[in-house]
Design an enzyme around this catalytic site. Sequence first.
Site, PDB file in Angstrom:
ATOM      1  N   GLU A 179     -21.681   0.197   4.254  1.00 44.94           N
ATOM      2  CA  GLU A 179     -20.481  -0.274   3.654  1.00 44.94           C
ATOM      3  C   GLU A 179     -18.888  -0.213   4.165  1.00 44.94           C
ATOM      4  O   GLU A 179     -17.910   0.304   2.907  1.00 44.94           O
ATOM      5  CB  GLU A 179     -20.426   0.550   1.784  1.00 44.94           C
ATOM      6  CG  GLU A 179     -21.400  -0.479   1.257  1.00 44.94           C
ATOM      7  CD  GLU A 179     -22.527   0.055  -0.119  1.00 44.94           C
ATOM      8  OE1 GLU A 179     -21.277   0.563  -0.500  1.00 44.94           O
ATOM      9  OE2 GLU A 179     -22.629  -0.553  -0.516  1.00 44.94           O
TER      10      GLU A 179
ATOM     11  N   GLU B 181     -29.836  -2.252   0.905  1.00 43.79           N
ATOM     12  CA  GLU B 181     -29.615  -1.599  -0.919  1.00 43.79           C
ATOM     13  C   GLU B 181     -29.505  -2.508  -1.782  1.00 43.79           C
ATOM     14  O   GLU B 181     -29.317  -3.626  -1.872  1.00 43.79           O
ATOM     15  CB  GLU B 181     -28.307  -0.812  -1.227  1.00 43.79           C
ATOM     16  CG  GLU B 181     -28.310   0.402  -0.202  1.00 43.79           C
ATOM     17  CD  GLU B 181     -27.095   1.346  -0.520  1.00 43.79           C
ATOM     18  OE1 GLU B 181     -26.330   1.522  -1.395  1.00 43.79           O
ATOM     19  OE2 GLU B 181     -26.064   1.765   0.270  1.00 43.79           O
TER      20      GLU B 181
HETATM   21  C1  BG6 Z   1     -23.779   2.171  -2.657  1.00 45.66           C
HETATM   22  C2  BG6 Z   1     -23.642   3.169  -1.818  1.00 45.66           C
HETATM   23  O1  BG6 Z   1     -22.358   1.397  -2.660  1.00 45.66           O
HETATM   24  O2  BG6 Z   1     -23.882   2.104  -4.390  1.00 45.66           O
HETATM   25  C3  BG6 Z   1     -24.288   4.379  -1.859  1.00 45.66           C
HETATM   26  O3  BG6 Z   1     -23.592   2.695  -0.694  1.00 45.66           O
HETATM   27  C4  BG6 Z   1     -24.276   4.143  -3.226  1.00 45.66           C
HETATM   28  O4  BG6 Z   1     -24.004   5.325  -1.467  1.00 45.66           O
HETATM   29  C5  BG6 Z   1     -24.566   2.851  -3.727  1.00 45.66           C
HETATM   30  O5  BG6 Z   1     -24.975   5.574  -3.924  1.00 45.66           O
HETATM   31  C6  BG6 Z   1     -25.318   3.196  -6.141  1.00 45.66           C
HETATM   32  O6  BG6 Z   1     -24.118   3.371  -6.591  1.00 45.66           O
HETATM   33  P1  BG6 Z   1     -23.875   4.608  -7.746  1.00 45.66           P
HETATM   34  O7  BG6 Z   1     -22.730   4.974  -7.608  1.00 45.66           O
HETATM   35  O8  BG6 Z   1     -24.446   4.454  -8.569  1.00 45.66           O
HETATM   36  O9  BG6 Z   1     -24.557   5.932  -6.926  1.00 45.66           O
END
Ligand code: BG6
Length: 483
Positions: free
Chosen positions: A188, A381
Amino acid sequence: MALSDSFLWGGALAANQAEGAWREGGRGPAVSDIAKYRPNVDPREYAIHHAHTVESITAAMADDDETYYPKRRGIDFYHRYPEDLALFAEMGFTVLRVSIAWTRLYPTGEETEPNEEGIAFYEGLFTQMRRLGIEPLVTLSHYDPPLALALKNNCWVDRGTIALFERFARTCFERFGHLVKLWLSFNEIDGIVRHPLTSGGIIEETVEGSILQACYTALHHQFVASASVTRMLHEMWPESQMGCMLTMLKTYPLTCHPDDIAATQAKDRLLYLCTDVQAGGAYPRLALNALARQGVEIPFAEGDAELLREHPVDFISLSYYMTLAESVDPDAERTPGNTVLGVKNPYLESSEWGWQIDPVGLRISLIDLYDRYGKPLFIVENGLGMRDELTAEGRIHDPYRIDYFRAHFREMIRAVDEGVELMGYTSWAPIDIISASSSQISKRYGFIHVDLDDLGRGSGERRRKDSFWWYQRVIATNGADLG
Ligand code: BG6
């Protein structure tokens, strides 16, 4: 069936949120080690930008506590990875995205020789993945710049960090290149303006001049470093591929009022800035003008423009969780998203954390990106953070998670049907890990439950949730049976 036989299915993790063992194996401190547990933050203020000062960092590092600094302990993936990989293999994974902690290899970022214990750990991890038929997809930098560099010179604000990162990347390619064929440079990369410390190792109080300028200076250095290690990878392993990674924060105009459309267009311009540079090979003129109007100048050095142009990435990867709306109305209702606050879309439902659930937005995002760049895409993701309940029988029934994934897979397959080239899909995260933004584990994403609470209490035992079996069936049928 739209998905090809070579389509990769799996999950994604990051070292700083899963490994734990923050002081083992010669690992040096990373900025993630000072991230505190933040359970009761108003969701509207949710972001991973912690207002750290040199004093608060020094105090945090003098404290050995692992309870309130959950990323220090993670889920102990460092010791338990053989068991976790076996569970991923049981689900049928053909790919697993992990990251390499820079400070396991170079504890301060500045050593001239790598730490062999760190090398041995990742060699063991990748070898075991290969044994199980799981393709490693490896991020070089995922929210864990060396703390020593942050304290010394605000890490990525200093151009000297490019050479240090090149040294780290060269070691990774030399030592793991026979095991790893798919790489991502920065997780990101666009996030640096939203959370300068986490992404860029920038301590705001020590920045001279404007923080916005510091962020774009650091971002430019990351672009240059990314192009440079892309060139290095291609020279060393011509068959290997490098991807960039974008937070796909798709925005819709709240209304069809032309002012809302124009505001959304301006947002999109900055959204795509990073992929324009990393995949397209140059900064777009209008984005540069928009930044100049905010007083930002990109610190081009001789040869930067050629490097960016000649060494774009091979594929584009993205995280996709939610979408937001945009409006020029200052009173428009707002809601949090992934490290951002945006306008609420009345047509979408939100999770407890306020993130708006939008499966169709995934299709729109894939088509937008493919239309714009024509490069293969990889969803690295996507997932839903929810509280899960453990029944008296030790089961976790999570139909909400299955519903979320099913709806997103349908839209993903539609996009592929329309012609988008998609290399694969890795869910975030296949096993419960520590949240990036709040350092909670109770915001659970996994198909596999980890018996730990937010304060690290519990056995750490891994349990299959209902969604585990569902995802196993999806993978076995290459997305044909979504239940
Ligand atoms: C993404 C990141 O933006 O979101 C991850 O690359 C992160 O590292 C994921 O864990 C989910 O966000 P969060 O804050 O719910 O863990």
